[in-house]
Scaffold this motif. Structure first.
Motif, PDB file in Angstrom:
ATOM      1  N   ILE A  72       0.740  -1.116  -0.049  1.00 32.21           N
ATOM      2  CA  ILE A  72      -0.032  -0.044   0.057  1.00 32.21           C
ATOM      3  C   ILE A  72       0.784   1.168   0.043  1.00 32.21           C
ATOM      4  O   ILE A  72       1.631   1.419   0.882  1.00 32.21           O
ATOM      5  N   ARG A  73       0.672   2.054  -0.762  1.00 30.83           N
ATOM      6  CA  ARG A  73       1.548   3.486  -1.074  1.00 30.83           C
ATOM      7  C   ARG A  73       0.621   4.536  -0.576  1.00 30.83           C
ATOM      8  O   ARG A  73      -0.371   4.658  -1.248  1.00 30.83           O
ATOM      9  N   ASN A  74       1.206   5.229   0.526  1.00 35.36           N
ATOM     10  CA  ASN A  74       0.481   6.394   0.769  1.00 35.36           C
ATOM     11  C   ASN A  74       0.504   7.458  -0.130  1.00 35.36           C
ATOM     12  O   ASN A  74       1.517   7.661  -1.027  1.00 35.36           O
ATOM     13  N   ARG A  75      -0.455   8.238  -0.148  1.00 35.42           N
ATOM     14  CA  ARG A  75      -0.642   9.264  -1.312  1.00 35.42           C
ATOM     15  C   ARG A  75       0.432  10.443  -0.943  1.00 35.42           C
ATOM     16  O   ARG A  75       0.831  11.302  -1.745  1.00 35.42           O
ATOM     17  N   SER A  76       0.722  10.473   0.387  1.00 35.38           N
ATOM     18  CA  SER A  76       1.751  11.556   0.988  1.00 35.38           C
ATOM     19  C   SER A  76       2.395  11.065   2.001  1.00 35.38           C
ATOM     20  O   SER A  76       1.893  10.081   2.568  1.00 35.38           O
ATOM     21  N   ASN A  77       3.431  11.508   2.479  1.00 36.56           N
ATOM     22  CA  ASN A  77       4.254  11.093   3.619  1.00 36.56           C
ATOM     23  C   ASN A  77       3.460  11.536   4.856  1.00 36.56           C
ATOM     24  O   ASN A  77       3.354  12.592   5.148  1.00 36.56           O
ATOM     25  N   ILE A  78       2.997  10.399   5.587  1.00 37.70           N
ATOM     26  CA  ILE A  78       2.039  10.882   6.579  1.00 37.70           C
ATOM     27  C   ILE A  78       2.754  10.286   7.988  1.00 37.70           C
ATOM     28  O   ILE A  78       2.261  10.413   9.173  1.00 37.70           O
ATOM     29  N   GLY A  79       3.914   9.481   8.023  1.00 39.95           N
ATOM     30  CA  GLY A  79       4.623   9.079   9.159  1.00 39.95           C
ATOM     31  C   GLY A  79       4.114   7.769   9.474  1.00 39.95           C
ATOM     32  O   GLY A  79       3.330   6.987   9.173  1.00 39.95           O
ATOM     33  N   VAL A  80       5.169   7.338  10.481  1.00 37.47           N
ATOM     34  CA  VAL A  80       4.987   5.838  10.993  1.00 37.47           C
ATOM     35  C   VAL A  80       3.763   5.545  11.771  1.00 37.47           C
ATOM     36  O   VAL A  80       3.208   4.456  11.617  1.00 37.47           O
ATOM     37  N   ILE A 183       0.666  11.551  15.719  1.00 39.92           N
ATOM     38  CA  ILE A 183       1.785  10.687  16.658  1.00 39.92           C
ATOM     39  C   ILE A 183       2.432   9.940  15.645  1.00 39.92           C
ATOM     40  O   ILE A 183       2.027   8.864  15.144  1.00 39.92           O
ATOM     41  N   ASN A 184       3.801  10.265  15.700  1.00 35.44           N
ATOM     42  CA  ASN A 184       4.656   9.383  14.661  1.00 35.44           C
ATOM     43  C   ASN A 184       5.994   9.269  15.474  1.00 35.44           C
ATOM     44  O   ASN A 184       6.842   8.783  14.898  1.00 35.44           O
ATOM     45  N   HIS A 185       6.149   9.493  16.622  1.00 31.96           N
ATOM     46  CA  HIS A 185       7.100   9.005  17.933  1.00 31.96           C
ATOM     47  C   HIS A 185       6.489   8.792  19.020  1.00 31.96           C
ATOM     48  O   HIS A 185       5.302   9.593  19.364  1.00 31.96           O
ATOM     49  N   TRP A 186       6.533   7.669  19.627  1.00 33.15           N
ATOM     50  CA  TRP A 186       6.088   7.090  20.822  1.00 33.15           C
ATOM     51  C   TRP A 186       4.434   6.529  20.306  1.00 33.15           C
ATOM     52  O   TRP A 186       3.789   6.761  20.893  1.00 33.15           O
TER      53      TRP A 186
END
Length: 325
Positions: A72-80, A183-186
């Protein structure tokens, strides 16, 4: 008449962002698993390198896995964080687990965890991990206590890792709690404690089959930054709010909530600027007055006291003394 593909036993979610140097090692370990009928969900968060191509080249050697691989490829960079959530939403397996693209798993990891889950009728199976570095391989056994109050203290004191890569979770439970935006860290910390409090039965695999590599210095989880501190604060806020919403505050010690809130914003102290210290002082302000109760070392107590009293200059001096950290 074509035979129908059975429901996957396990769905493995792999967020991918610029993992070209590592993903072949990860993919090979995943496709070599002894457990049959695994679903692999790779979430490409708009990688700028050939990460997915590298993974597909490894997949060529495992044609039997091809029907079970989703990209699955995200449409934009949205983070982990949201990449993990997309994977959770897309998962169709009985159980769900995550794997980071720069790590690897022993060949029998998911079979051992799945069999333990089924035989024990467990909601969550927890395993240990090995920290892999140039200096060697260090096992980190994970032993969550059966008492939920003690287990939550283990999480708050960081003696029990919250990583979703170490938790095989029943799909119904995993899908009941989402990783919230921002929330892309923690991101693990925002949901794992709640899932473990909600679980009726947790069992432990007394082994360390997951290999966590610390060679990727550019990984988002390894960079101390204001952005990561804000994400961790968002994670702690999300967790605190949902514990209250699920009426679980009576099952845990308030001091452990304060410890989590302190930990979420600690990088603001370690990277002091006037803006960072002001944000630290106004975030989780109630926790500031309880810092003596949460098990900090003397040095961390001193830094906390300096931040509470807005001694920015002294914090700046301390931040340059490497022996403190």
């Amino acid at each position: 008449m074509k035979s129908q593909i059975k429901k996957p036993k396990v769905s493995v979610i792999i967020p991918v962002y610029n993992a070209e140097p590592y993903i072949a090692r990860c993919a090979r370990s995943l496709f070599s698993q002894t457990l049959d009928n695994i679903e692999y969900i790779f979430i490409d968060d708009c990688s700028e390198d050939t990460s997915i191509k590298c993974m597909l080249e490894v997949l060529d050697a495992f044609p039997e896995r091809l029907p079970f691989v989703k990209v699955i490829r995200n449409r934009s960079n949205i983070g982990v964080g949201q990449s993990r959530q997309i994977g959770i939403d897309a998962a169709s397996g009985e159980y769900i687990i995550h794997c980071d693209a720069d790590d690897r798993a022993d060949a029998d990891m998911y079979q051992s965890m799945y069999e333990s889950a089924v035989s024990n009728r467990a909601d969550i199976v927890v395993c240990g991990y090995r920290v892999e570095s140039e200096s060697g391989s260090t096992p980190m056994v994970q032993l969550p206590d059966s008492d939920k109050r003690i287990m939550f203290h283990q999480i708050a004191s960081e003696s029990l890792h919250t990583s979703l890569c170490l938790k095989l979770i029943s799909a119904s439970l995993a899908k009941s709690v989402s990783i919230e935006p921002g929330i892309n860290h923690w991101e693990d910390f925002s949901v794992t404690p709640l899932l473990m409090l909600m679980a009726e039965k947790i069992v432990t695999l007394d082994r360390c089959p997951y290999h966590y590599y610390i060679e990727n210095a550019k990984s988002i989880t390894r960079i101390n930054s204001r952005l990561n501190a804000i994400s961790a604060i968002n994670a702690a806020s999300s967790l605190t709010r949902r514990i209250e919403e699920h009426a679980m505050t009576g099952d845990i010690d308030k001091a452990d909530i304060y410890r989590i809130q302190w930990s979420a914003k600690k990088n603001l102290i370690f990277n002091p600027s006037k803006a960072n210290i002001q944000l630290w002082r106004t975030t989780f302000a109630e926790a500031n007055s309880h810092y003596k109760e949460i098990g900090l070392t003397p040095k961390l107590k001193l830094l906390t006291w300096l931040a509470i009293h807005n001694h920015y200059g002294l914090l700046k001096i301390y931040s340059r003394l490497k022996f403190l950290f």
